[in-house]
Design a protein around this motif. Sequence first.
Motif, PDB file in Angstrom:
ATOM      1  N   LEU A 158      76.428  71.589  46.317  1.00  0.00           N
ATOM      2  CA  LEU A 158      77.484  72.164  45.489  1.00  0.00           C
ATOM      3  C   LEU A 158      76.901  72.443  44.114  1.00  0.00           C
ATOM      4  N   THR A 159      76.537  73.693  43.874  1.00  0.00           N
ATOM      5  CA  THR A 159      75.814  74.060  42.659  1.00  0.00           C
ATOM      6  C   THR A 159      76.488  75.212  41.950  1.00  0.00           C
ATOM      7  N   ASN A 160      76.377  75.216  40.632  1.00  0.00           N
ATOM      8  CA  ASN A 160      76.855  76.357  39.853  1.00  0.00           C
ATOM      9  C   ASN A 160      75.818  77.462  39.800  1.00  0.00           C
ATOM     10  N   GLY A 161      74.648  77.216  40.339  1.00  0.00           N
ATOM     11  CA  GLY A 161      73.601  78.226  40.380  1.00  0.00           C
ATOM     12  C   GLY A 161      73.872  79.261  41.453  1.00  0.00           C
ATOM     13  N   GLY A 162      72.925  80.173  41.606  1.00  0.00           N
ATOM     14  CA  GLY A 162      73.070  81.220  42.609  1.00  0.00           C
ATOM     15  C   GLY A 162      72.182  82.399  42.294  1.00  0.00           C
ATOM     16  N   GLY A 163      72.691  83.587  42.599  1.00  0.00           N
ATOM     17  CA  GLY A 163      71.940  84.807  42.353  1.00  0.00           C
ATOM     18  C   GLY A 163      71.328  85.403  43.599  1.00  0.00           C
ATOM     19  N   VAL A 164      71.361  84.650  44.699  1.00  0.00           N
ATOM     20  CA  VAL A 164      70.897  85.169  45.991  1.00  0.00           C
ATOM     21  C   VAL A 164      71.957  84.822  47.035  1.00  0.00           C
ATOM     22  N   VAL A 170      76.984  75.988  48.721  1.00  0.00           N
ATOM     23  CA  VAL A 170      78.136  76.510  47.987  1.00  0.00           C
ATOM     24  C   VAL A 170      77.673  76.837  46.573  1.00  0.00           C
ATOM     25  N   HIS A 171      77.528  78.128  46.309  1.00  0.00           N
ATOM     26  CA  HIS A 171      77.114  78.595  44.984  1.00  0.00           C
ATOM     27  C   HIS A 171      78.320  78.730  44.056  1.00  0.00           C
ATOM     28  N   GLY A 172      78.028  78.878  42.778  1.00  0.00           N
ATOM     29  CA  GLY A 172      79.115  79.140  41.836  1.00  0.00           C
ATOM     30  C   GLY A 172      79.864  80.412  42.171  1.00  0.00           C
ATOM     31  N   HIS A 173      79.149  81.410  42.706  1.00  0.00           N
ATOM     32  CA  HIS A 173      79.781  82.692  43.006  1.00  0.00           C
ATOM     33  C   HIS A 173      80.374  82.758  44.409  1.00  0.00           C
ATOM     34  N   SER A 174      80.246  81.708  45.213  1.00  0.00           N
ATOM     35  CA  SER A 174      80.795  81.752  46.571  1.00  0.00           C
ATOM     36  C   SER A 174      82.291  82.086  46.606  1.00  0.00           C
ATOM     37  N   PRO A 175      83.116  81.606  45.646  1.00  0.00           N
ATOM     38  CA  PRO A 175      84.541  81.957  45.676  1.00  0.00           C
ATOM     39  C   PRO A 175      84.834  83.442  45.435  1.00  0.00           C
ATOM     40  N   TYR A 176      83.841  84.213  45.006  1.00  0.00           N
ATOM     41  CA  TYR A 176      84.068  85.654  44.832  1.00  0.00           C
ATOM     42  C   TYR A 176      84.475  86.314  46.149  1.00  0.00           C
ATOM     43  N   ARG A 177      84.143  85.675  47.274  1.00  0.00           N
ATOM     44  CA  ARG A 177      84.560  86.216  48.575  1.00  0.00           C
ATOM     45  C   ARG A 177      86.074  86.438  48.626  1.00  0.00           C
ATOM     46  N   LYS A 193      81.973  74.422  39.080  1.00  0.00           N
ATOM     47  CA  LYS A 193      82.341  73.096  38.594  1.00  0.00           C
ATOM     48  C   LYS A 193      82.508  73.167  37.073  1.00  0.00           C
ATOM     49  N   PRO A 194      83.484  72.453  36.469  1.00  0.00           N
ATOM     50  CA  PRO A 194      84.324  71.387  37.010  1.00  0.00           C
ATOM     51  C   PRO A 194      85.695  71.840  37.535  1.00  0.00           C
ATOM     52  N   ASN A 195      85.863  73.101  37.853  1.00  0.00           N
ATOM     53  CA  ASN A 195      87.143  73.587  38.356  1.00  0.00           C
ATOM     54  C   ASN A 195      87.545  72.799  39.610  1.00  0.00           C
ATOM     55  N   PRO A 196      88.736  72.175  39.617  1.00  0.00           N
ATOM     56  CA  PRO A 196      89.150  71.389  40.798  1.00  0.00           C
ATOM     57  C   PRO A 196      89.185  72.218  42.075  1.00  0.00           C
TER      58      PRO A 196
END
Length: 390
Positions: A89-95, A118-125, A289-292
């Motif tokens: 569970l990371t706030n990173g990403g880019g790939v 689970v990247h920070g951008h995964s919720p963009y889906r 993170k830290p969004n619940p």
Amino acid sequence: HVAFSDGMRGFRSALALARAAARTRAELQGTRGRRLSHCAAAPARPSFGIAFDIDGVILRGRSPIGGSPQAIRRLYSDDGTLKIPFLFLTNGGGVPEHKRALELSELLGVNISPAQVVHGHSPYRDLVKRFEDDLIVAVGKGEPASVMAEYGFRKVLSIDEYSSLFKEIDPLAPFKKWKVGQPNCKDFMSEKMHPPYDVYQEKVKGVFVVSDPVDWGRDLQVLCDILSTGGLPGNGKGDQPPLYFSADDLEYQAAFPSERLGMGAFRIALESVFNQVNDVPLKYTSYGKPNPFVFKNAANILEKIVMGIYPNSQPRNEVQDHQFSTIYMIGDNPKVDINGVLKAGPPWSSVLTRTGVFRGNDNDPKFPADLSTSAHTTSNSLWSSVLHTV
């Protein structure tokens, strides 16, 4: 504050105390007490799950920290199948998640599935239906446009591509001796996007910061252009298109000894400049993170993972409400990892390491973890203890 011992028994006993702390917190919030011990005769299906941060916990740059690869391998059976449900569970990403899963598999020597990343951008889906056929701009290092296209967005350009279509939009471009580009991204997009569109006539309907921006000067300028003009740079003022950040970390731990500025720092810079040149303040939405919500989503993913490992089993009666008695978040950033657990509540329980951002002598005073490593614990002894625990 609970200290780890340097021996292998230290982490085990500390986890027991962390479980007790999580149980006490649940009781104080009106949740009936649960017996959280993993030491008794365990059912075939484990009653706990684990979420690992990556930067500063598992890796520093591309180098594994301490015995993290060995610890991760202990979460698998001898035949290589997963036995303990866990994810990153990371706030990173880019790939794309599948590429990060492949990278982690190679670095850690186990088979990591894309579902475990689970990247920070995964919720963009979840925003695809809203923007599926709209022109959007993706910002950040790596392959931001490829990430968004894989999620299902049809008309997406990276900020590199978008900026290149506007002559002299970046007045400092002639003085830059480096090239900012994303290999094969244009080929990827030419196959994915249809029909063709005209960026000089079609407004940008959304801006998505996918990962840490590379060229801050250019990106601040171009984003101010897009956001101030209603999505058509060079035109008059217009309503701001929606703006999304995949995370809001001010700092993070990379390969350099001290912390590096993260996406939150870029957001502060953009907000400050935008508010100085516009009469209406910048509006944005931040994920990560830290969004619940992020922790709720991670718990749902862990439930799917454990059902995949043990399809015919059921959770024990005392953990029916959450599927797990405890989900451990192991992180290095109190403001992000530990604060997120505090906001999420049970069944989450936090473990704060000193292998990354946090360097204090004690538990963090503002965002105290259920469990904090001692200042004398080395990364190797920490992961040796994890090995013994699982």
